[in-house]
Scaffold this motif. Structure first.
Motif, short mmCIF file in Angstrom:
data_model
loop_
_atom_site.label_atom_id
_atom_site.label_comp_id
_atom_site.label_asym_id
_atom_site.label_seq_id
_atom_site.Cartn_x
_atom_site.Cartn_y
_atom_site.Cartn_z
N GLY A 1 0.92 -0.86 0.07
CA GLY A 1 0.12 -0.33 -0.02
C GLY A 1 0.61 1.03 -0.23
N THR A 2 -0.01 1.88 -0.09
CA THR A 2 0.56 3.82 -0.03
C THR A 2 0.37 4.55 -0.22
OG1 THR A 2 2.56 5.09 -1.81
CG2 THR A 2 0.18 3.79 -2.83
N LEU A 3 -0.06 5.04 0.71
CA LEU A 3 -0.76 6.58 1.75
C LEU A 3 -1.02 7.95 1.24
CD1 LEU A 3 -2.71 7.09 3.97
CD2 LEU A 3 -0.62 8.25 4.81
N ALA A 4 -2.29 8.18 0.19
CA ALA A 4 -2.34 9.15 0.09
C ALA A 4 -3.61 9.79 0.44
CB ALA A 4 -3.29 9.22 -1.45
N THR A 5 -2.75 11.63 0.81
CA THR A 5 -3.09 12.57 1.74
C THR A 5 -4.09 13.04 1.77
OG1 THR A 5 -2.17 11.22 3.86
CG2 THR A 5 -2.78 13.71 3.77
#
Lengths: 107, 120
Positions: free
Chosen positions: B113-117
């Protein structure tokens, strides 16, 4: 779009308990139903596909059943590593909706 | 060993754009449908989009249609998600997933996973 529901939303159980989680689809999805396990901070892991086909390397204490709109995931004897959140998912048609999840924690 | 490694997440203002990438190894990438699945903080899983082996079939969840574009480059064993016109409700961990279709579609392989804020 097909909607998925799960019950219960959470449960507390002890090691060795038999646990059953229910998943319901808003219309028939035949047996296009998958189950995933997710632990905190980790990616989901597939347990069962096509309602009852156990993925390789998944312990046999996990089993799935049902067809049409009503499905179950059963853990025959809960182990410490099974405390997690469980999601069902329909793959009959896009969008491939997931259920809201069932959190299994330690009693 | 199968590996899916996402990258490209980060902080972006509402209305901005991000391009996520997913590098695949250890399996025959070009033979698999691929999906993006997201998870908002503390929430459940939401399927976002998928793409078939040669990119000729693509499907999206309604909430991202017209804003997100899924694509792939089989020569680079890579999957992409171009996200435009981002909204606060798009903030999530984005997972890429390898989709097997025997006895119905299901996601055998997952990245970390990669976090998009999305925030001002």
């Amino acid at each position: 779009d097909i909607q998925m529901t799960q019950s219960p939303s959470s449960l507390s159980a002890s090691v060795g308990d038999r646990v059953t989680i229910t998943c319901r689809a808003s219309q028939s999805i035949r047996n296009y139903l998958n189950w995933y396990q997710q632990k905190p901070g980790k990616a989901p892991k597939i347990l069962i596909h096509a309602a009852s086909s156990l993925q390789s390397e998944v312990p046999s204490r996990f089993s799935g059943g049902g067809s049409g709109t009503d499905f179950t995931l059963t853990i025959s004897s809960l182990q410490p590593e099974d405390f997690a959140t469980y999601y069902c998912q329909q793959s009959y048609s896009t969008p491939f909706a997931f259920g809201p999840g069932t959190k299994v924690d330690i009693k | 060993e199968v590996q899916l490694v996402e990258s490209g997440g980060g902080l972006v203002q509402p209305g901005g754009s991000l391009r996520l990438s997913c590098a695949a190894s250890g399996f025959s990438f070009s033979s698999y449908w691929m999906s993006w699945v997201r998870q908002a903080p503390g929430k459940g899983l939401e399927w976002v989009a998928n793409i078939n082996q040669d990119g000729s079939e693509i499907y999206y969840v309604d909430s991202v249609k017209g804003r997100f574009t899924i694509s792939r480059d089989n020569a680079k064993n890579s999957l992409y998600l171009q996200m435009n016109s981002l909204r606060a409700e798009d903030a999530a961990v984005y997972y890429c997933a390898g989709q097997r279709n025997n006895y119905g579609p299901h996601f055998d392989y997952w990245g970390q996973g990669t976090l998009a804020t999305v925030s001002s």
